[in-house]
Design a protein around this motif. Structure first.
Motif, short mmCIF file in Angstrom:
data_model
loop_
_atom_site.label_atom_id
_atom_site.label_comp_id
_atom_site.label_asym_id
_atom_site.label_seq_id
_atom_site.Cartn_x
_atom_site.Cartn_y
_atom_site.Cartn_z
N ARG A 77 0.86 -1.18 0.00
CA ARG A 77 0.00 0.00 0.00
C ARG A 77 0.90 1.23 0.00
N ALA A 78 0.32 2.37 -0.23
CA ALA A 78 1.08 3.62 -0.23
C ALA A 78 1.29 4.05 1.22
N VAL A 79 2.50 3.83 1.72
CA VAL A 79 2.83 4.21 3.10
C VAL A 79 3.29 5.66 3.11
N ARG A 80 2.75 6.43 4.03
CA ARG A 80 3.08 7.86 4.11
C ARG A 80 3.65 8.22 5.48
N GLY A 81 4.49 7.31 5.97
CA GLY A 81 5.20 7.55 7.22
C GLY A 81 6.27 6.50 7.37
N GLU B 120 8.25 1.04 7.53
CA GLU B 120 7.07 1.80 7.95
C GLU B 120 7.18 2.28 9.38
N ASP B 121 6.77 3.52 9.60
CA ASP B 121 6.61 4.05 10.94
C ASP B 121 5.20 3.67 11.40
N VAL B 122 5.13 2.65 12.24
CA VAL B 122 3.82 2.10 12.62
C VAL B 122 3.06 3.02 13.57
N THR B 123 3.70 4.10 14.03
CA THR B 123 2.99 5.04 14.90
C THR B 123 2.15 6.03 14.09
N VAL B 124 2.34 6.05 12.78
CA VAL B 124 1.57 6.96 11.93
C VAL B 124 0.25 6.30 11.56
N ASP B 125 -0.85 6.96 11.91
CA ASP B 125 -2.18 6.42 11.60
C ASP B 125 -2.45 6.49 10.11
N TYR B 126 -3.23 5.55 9.64
CA TYR B 126 -3.61 5.57 8.23
C TYR B 126 -4.96 4.89 8.06
N THR B 127 -5.62 5.22 6.97
CA THR B 127 -6.83 4.52 6.55
C THR B 127 -6.57 3.96 5.17
#
Length: 221
Positions: free
Chosen positions: A11-15, A198-205
């Motif tokens: 997926r497009a990870v943005r963090g 990935e920075d797993v602390t960054v929320d995403y939908t």
């Protein structure tokens, strides 16, 4: 990780974290991606990989342009049709609502949306980035080959426990990218790709997908 898991977990990870991506991993992935199919084996992709100080320099230059309010560079290709029809326009709108809604940014807050979009030019914090070019003389079939190459790269990176975000946004600052990379004049920047852990602390939908019957037609014999 099997192929199905790589496809569905991409997926497009943005963090991203600042954990470095080992060069040998990038070399292994790109060596394997060279086997991507292309019409008549033209292999029309030209990839540049940036890490370390060179990537930091590009991020700095792009950030300075954002802060100065510089207009985007003259486009070298059309990213979307000028009159995007349904259902494609509906899907694009739904993506925008999901993307900015997850950040708590209402549709009317254009300034906040611009700030969020500006993270593209920081590669969302990723420590590695790929910039994919194609020769100006190539046609639609070769552009599709480039897409297959990028997809192959992304899936192989998932097999290495890495994530990515492909970004046509970098084409809007293609002159700045060229200042750092010095590509031949005959090449057009198609997109960038942020690469990292990935920075797993960054929320995403995660954005959804259309039902199968909207995009696939089975024809019985």
């Amino acid at each position: 990780m099997d192929v199905y898991e790589a496809v569905t977990s991409r997926r497009a990870v943005r963090g991203f974290t600042d954990r470095p991506v080992p060069k040998e991993v990038l070399e292994r992935v790109l060596s394997a991606a060279a086997w991507t199919p292309s019409a008549s084996n033209l292999q029309p992709w030209h990839a540049y990989v940036l890490t370390g100080g060179r990537l930091a320099e590009l991020k700095k230059r792009a950030s300075e342009r954002v802060d100065a309010g510089d207009p985007w560079d003259e486009p070298e290709y059309e990213q979307y049709p000028p009159a995007l029809k349904s259902p494609y326009s509906d899907r694009r709108s739904a993506f925008g609502e999901q993307r900015y809604g997850a950040l708590g940014i209402p549709r009317e807050d254009l300034e906040a949306r611009q700030r969020a979009a500006a993270e593209n030019w920081n590669c969302f914090g990723a420590p590695a980035a790929l910039f994919c070019y194609i020769d100006r003389e190539m046609g639609p079939a070769q552009w599709s080959d480039v897409g297959m190459f990028l997809q192959t790269v992304m899936l192989l990176l998932r097999a290495e426990a890495l994530h990515t975000c492909t970004q046509m946004a970098w084409a809007k600052y293609h002159k700045t990218v060229a200042e750092v990379l010095s590509p031949p004049d005959e090449l057009v920047l198609f997109c960038g790709m942020s690469i990292g852990f990935e920075d797993v602390t960054v929320d995403y939908t995660r954005t959804g997908r259309a039902p199968l019957d909207e995009t696939v037609t089975f024809v019985d014999c």
